[in-house]
Design a protein around this motif. Sequence first.
Motif, PDB file in Angstrom:
ATOM      1  N   PRO A   7       0.702  -1.351   0.106  1.00 25.16           N
ATOM      2  CA  PRO A   7       0.031  -0.318   0.172  1.00 25.16           C
ATOM      3  C   PRO A   7       0.721   1.685   0.041  1.00 25.16           C
ATOM      4  O   PRO A   7       1.863   0.749   0.565  1.00 25.16           O
ATOM      5  N   ALA A   8       0.280   2.444  -0.865  1.00 31.34           N
ATOM      6  CA  ALA A   8       1.440   3.618  -1.070  1.00 31.34           C
ATOM      7  C   ALA A   8       0.937   4.271   0.691  1.00 31.34           C
ATOM      8  O   ALA A   8       0.159   4.248   1.095  1.00 31.34           O
ATOM      9  N   PRO A   9       1.903   4.341   1.076  1.00 28.14           N
ATOM     10  CA  PRO A   9       2.489   5.316   1.855  1.00 28.14           C
ATOM     11  C   PRO A   9       1.211   6.625   2.078  1.00 28.14           C
ATOM     12  O   PRO A   9       1.441   7.631   0.327  1.00 28.14           O
ATOM     13  N   ASP A  10       0.405   6.957   2.753  1.00 27.49           N
ATOM     14  CA  ASP A  10      -0.508   7.841   2.632  1.00 27.49           C
ATOM     15  C   ASP A  10       0.053   9.295   3.067  1.00 27.49           C
ATOM     16  O   ASP A  10       0.699   9.172   4.265  1.00 27.49           O
ATOM     17  N   PHE A  11      -0.673  10.088   2.388  1.00 26.36           N
ATOM     18  CA  PHE A  11       0.284  11.858   2.886  1.00 26.36           C
ATOM     19  C   PHE A  11      -0.825  12.803   2.641  1.00 26.36           C
ATOM     20  O   PHE A  11      -1.418  12.681   1.661  1.00 26.36           O
ATOM     21  N   THR A  12      -0.924  14.063   3.283  1.00 20.34           N
ATOM     22  CA  THR A  12      -1.247  15.109   3.162  1.00 20.34           C
ATOM     23  C   THR A  12      -0.577  15.976   2.822  1.00 20.34           C
ATOM     24  O   THR A  12       0.539  16.474   3.907  1.00 20.34           O
ATOM     25  N   LEU A  13      -0.420  16.969   1.283  1.00 22.44           N
ATOM     26  CA  LEU A  13       0.398  18.096   1.425  1.00 22.44           C
ATOM     27  C   LEU A  13       0.211  19.092   1.125  1.00 22.44           C
ATOM     28  O   LEU A  13      -0.625  19.115  -0.020  1.00 22.44           O
ATOM     29  N   PRO A  14       0.721  20.731   0.670  1.00 26.36           N
ATOM     30  CA  PRO A  14      -0.029  22.051   0.156  1.00 26.36           C
ATOM     31  C   PRO A  14       0.527  21.551  -0.827  1.00 26.36           C
ATOM     32  O   PRO A  14       1.620  20.938  -1.473  1.00 26.36           O
ATOM     33  N   ALA A  15      -0.418  22.465  -1.915  1.00 27.54           N
ATOM     34  CA  ALA A  15       0.485  22.230  -3.483  1.00 27.54           C
ATOM     35  C   ALA A  15      -0.162  23.611  -4.099  1.00 27.54           C
ATOM     36  O   ALA A  15      -0.650  24.004  -3.747  1.00 27.54           O
ATOM     37  N   GLY A  18      -3.461  26.088  -4.500  1.00 24.90           N
ATOM     38  CA  GLY A  18      -3.656  26.846  -3.260  1.00 24.90           C
ATOM     39  C   GLY A  18      -4.337  25.212  -2.191  1.00 24.90           C
ATOM     40  O   GLY A  18      -4.901  25.514  -1.714  1.00 24.90           O
ATOM     41  N   GLU A  19      -4.436  24.380  -3.374  1.00 24.55           N
ATOM     42  CA  GLU A  19      -5.334  23.094  -2.418  1.00 24.55           C
ATOM     43  C   GLU A  19      -4.472  22.208  -1.968  1.00 24.55           C
ATOM     44  O   GLU A  19      -3.018  22.436  -1.846  1.00 24.55           O
ATOM     45  N   THR A  20      -5.225  21.426  -0.608  1.00 24.64           N
ATOM     46  CA  THR A  20      -4.236  20.216  -0.084  1.00 24.64           C
ATOM     47  C   THR A  20      -4.493  18.974  -0.484  1.00 24.64           C
ATOM     48  O   THR A  20      -5.960  18.965  -0.773  1.00 24.64           O
ATOM     49  N   VAL A  21      -3.789  18.506  -0.966  1.00 26.15           N
ATOM     50  CA  VAL A  21      -3.618  17.117  -1.405  1.00 26.15           C
ATOM     51  C   VAL A  21      -3.610  15.989  -0.881  1.00 26.15           C
ATOM     52  O   VAL A  21      -2.494  15.572   0.388  1.00 26.15           O
ATOM     53  N   THR A  22      -4.345  15.096  -0.539  1.00 21.63           N
ATOM     54  CA  THR A  22      -4.499  14.129  -0.050  1.00 21.63           C
ATOM     55  C   THR A  22      -4.227  12.475  -1.018  1.00 21.63           C
ATOM     56  O   THR A  22      -5.185  12.392  -1.992  1.00 21.63           O
ATOM     57  N   LEU A  23      -2.839  11.562  -1.222  1.00 24.00           N
ATOM     58  CA  LEU A  23      -3.258  10.526  -2.019  1.00 24.00           C
ATOM     59  C   LEU A  23      -4.047   9.629  -1.650  1.00 24.00           C
ATOM     60  O   LEU A  23      -4.823   9.403  -2.695  1.00 24.00           O
ATOM     61  N   SER A  24      -5.391   9.525  -1.088  1.00 21.57           N
ATOM     62  CA  SER A  24      -5.863   8.171  -0.230  1.00 21.57           C
ATOM     63  C   SER A  24      -7.350   8.827  -1.025  1.00 21.57           C
ATOM     64  O   SER A  24      -8.202   7.891  -1.879  1.00 21.57           O
ATOM     65  N   VAL A  69       6.489  16.254  -6.402  1.00 23.24           N
ATOM     66  CA  VAL A  69       6.503  16.493  -5.167  1.00 23.24           C
ATOM     67  C   VAL A  69       7.999  16.850  -4.258  1.00 23.24           C
ATOM     68  O   VAL A  69       9.143  15.858  -5.379  1.00 23.24           O
ATOM     69  N   ASN A  70       8.673  17.553  -3.773  1.00 21.22           N
ATOM     70  CA  ASN A  70       9.410  17.728  -3.491  1.00 21.22           C
ATOM     71  C   ASN A  70       9.535  18.767  -2.369  1.00 21.22           C
ATOM     72  O   ASN A  70       8.449  19.630  -2.112  1.00 21.22           O
ATOM     73  N   ARG A  71      10.609  19.312  -1.767  1.00 24.41           N
ATOM     74  CA  ARG A  71      10.885  19.832  -0.996  1.00 24.41           C
ATOM     75  C   ARG A  71      10.690  21.264  -0.704  1.00 24.41           C
ATOM     76  O   ARG A  71      10.897  22.794  -0.343  1.00 24.41           O
ATOM     77  N   ASP A  72      11.384  22.086  -1.761  1.00 23.35           N
ATOM     78  CA  ASP A  72      11.092  23.831  -2.132  1.00 23.35           C
ATOM     79  C   ASP A  72       9.232  23.631  -2.093  1.00 23.35           C
ATOM     80  O   ASP A  72       8.189  23.317  -1.721  1.00 23.35           O
ATOM     81  N   SER A  73       9.421  25.175  -1.091  1.00 22.79           N
ATOM     82  CA  SER A  73       7.544  25.184  -0.635  1.00 22.79           C
ATOM     83  C   SER A  73       6.595  26.087  -1.943  1.00 22.79           C
ATOM     84  O   SER A  73       7.343  26.057  -2.855  1.00 22.79           O
ATOM     85  N   ILE A  74       5.457  26.103  -1.639  1.00 23.00           N
ATOM     86  CA  ILE A  74       4.549  26.352  -2.484  1.00 23.00           C
ATOM     87  C   ILE A  74       4.757  27.361  -3.284  1.00 23.00           C
ATOM     88  O   ILE A  74       4.753  27.748  -4.857  1.00 23.00           O
ATOM     89  N   HIS A  75       5.307  28.725  -2.872  1.00 24.78           N
ATOM     90  CA  HIS A  75       5.856  30.203  -3.786  1.00 24.78           C
ATOM     91  C   HIS A  75       6.584  29.787  -4.564  1.00 24.78           C
ATOM     92  O   HIS A  75       6.826  30.127  -5.404  1.00 24.78           O
ATOM     93  N   ASN A  95       9.656  19.678   4.869  1.00 31.08           N
ATOM     94  CA  ASN A  95      10.189  18.499   5.518  1.00 31.08           C
ATOM     95  C   ASN A  95      10.904  16.769   5.143  1.00 31.08           C
ATOM     96  O   ASN A  95      11.158  16.284   6.067  1.00 31.08           O
ATOM     97  N   LEU A  96      11.011  16.320   4.449  1.00 32.55           N
ATOM     98  CA  LEU A  96      10.972  15.693   3.304  1.00 32.55           C
ATOM     99  C   LEU A  96       9.901  14.509   4.260  1.00 32.55           C
ATOM    100  O   LEU A  96      10.472  13.206   3.969  1.00 32.55           O
ATOM    101  N   ASN A  97       9.529  14.275   5.070  1.00 29.42           N
ATOM    102  CA  ASN A  97       8.557  13.546   5.584  1.00 29.42           C
ATOM    103  C   ASN A  97       8.160  12.295   4.884  1.00 29.42           C
ATOM    104  O   ASN A  97       7.939  11.079   4.414  1.00 29.42           O
ATOM    105  N   VAL A  98       7.945  13.000   3.357  1.00 29.57           N
ATOM    106  CA  VAL A  98       7.059  11.860   2.763  1.00 29.57           C
ATOM    107  C   VAL A  98       7.785  11.323   1.756  1.00 29.57           C
ATOM    108  O   VAL A  98       8.354   9.668   1.442  1.00 29.57           O
ATOM    109  N   ALA A  99       9.252  12.036   1.141  1.00 28.48           N
ATOM    110  CA  ALA A  99      10.309  11.566   0.607  1.00 28.48           C
ATOM    111  C   ALA A  99      10.692  10.753   1.712  1.00 28.48           C
ATOM    112  O   ALA A  99      10.898   9.150   1.311  1.00 28.48           O
ATOM    113  N   ARG A 100      11.548  10.301   2.545  1.00 29.91           N
ATOM    114  CA  ARG A 100      11.091   9.310   3.689  1.00 29.91           C
ATOM    115  C   ARG A 100      10.112   8.690   2.894  1.00 29.91           C
ATOM    116  O   ARG A 100      11.097   7.305   3.424  1.00 29.91           O
TER     117      ARG A 100
END
Length: 151
Positions: A7-15, A18-24, A69-75, A95-100
């Motif tokens: 199962p793919a590790p789930d996550f929620t990240l800002p895009a 302007g939205e927040t994306v949740t993998l699941s 996906v990467n560690r740069d800011s949404i700006h 913070n690279l949590n998803v990359a980890r």
Amino acid sequence: MSLIGQPAPDFTLPANTGETVTLSSYRGHQNVVLVFYPLDFSPVCSMQLPEYSGRQDDFAEAGAAVLGVNRDSIHAHRAWAAEYGIEVPLLSDMNLNVARQYGVAIDERGISGRAVFLIDKGGVVRFQHIEAQTGEYTVRPEAVLAKIREL
């Protein structure tokens, strides 16, 4: 570390959109192509992400959403997307949590490696490719589209 069949590790990240994306949230109706890349505005990334973005219609036709996906800011993502015409959502994993979770964080450099993961509609990783060097870009959109059509 292979995640294939897991199962793919789930996550929620800002895009950058302007939205927040949740993998699941894609489960049950869309495959997802996760494209991890080191840095906005870097030479290889500035080739890779526009290439994936330019094939967005082909991915949609194949039933897949592409997420960068990467560690740069949404700006930074917004500025880069505007300059390069990138239309796929760019997610900020500062913070690279998803990359980890996906085994692609390069902590000593503070970036993620270059990698592509294909997650099926059931939320299971069906394909992964992690480049040996961050400057390599060998898995082109056509190869990922072929994998999606095999699902």
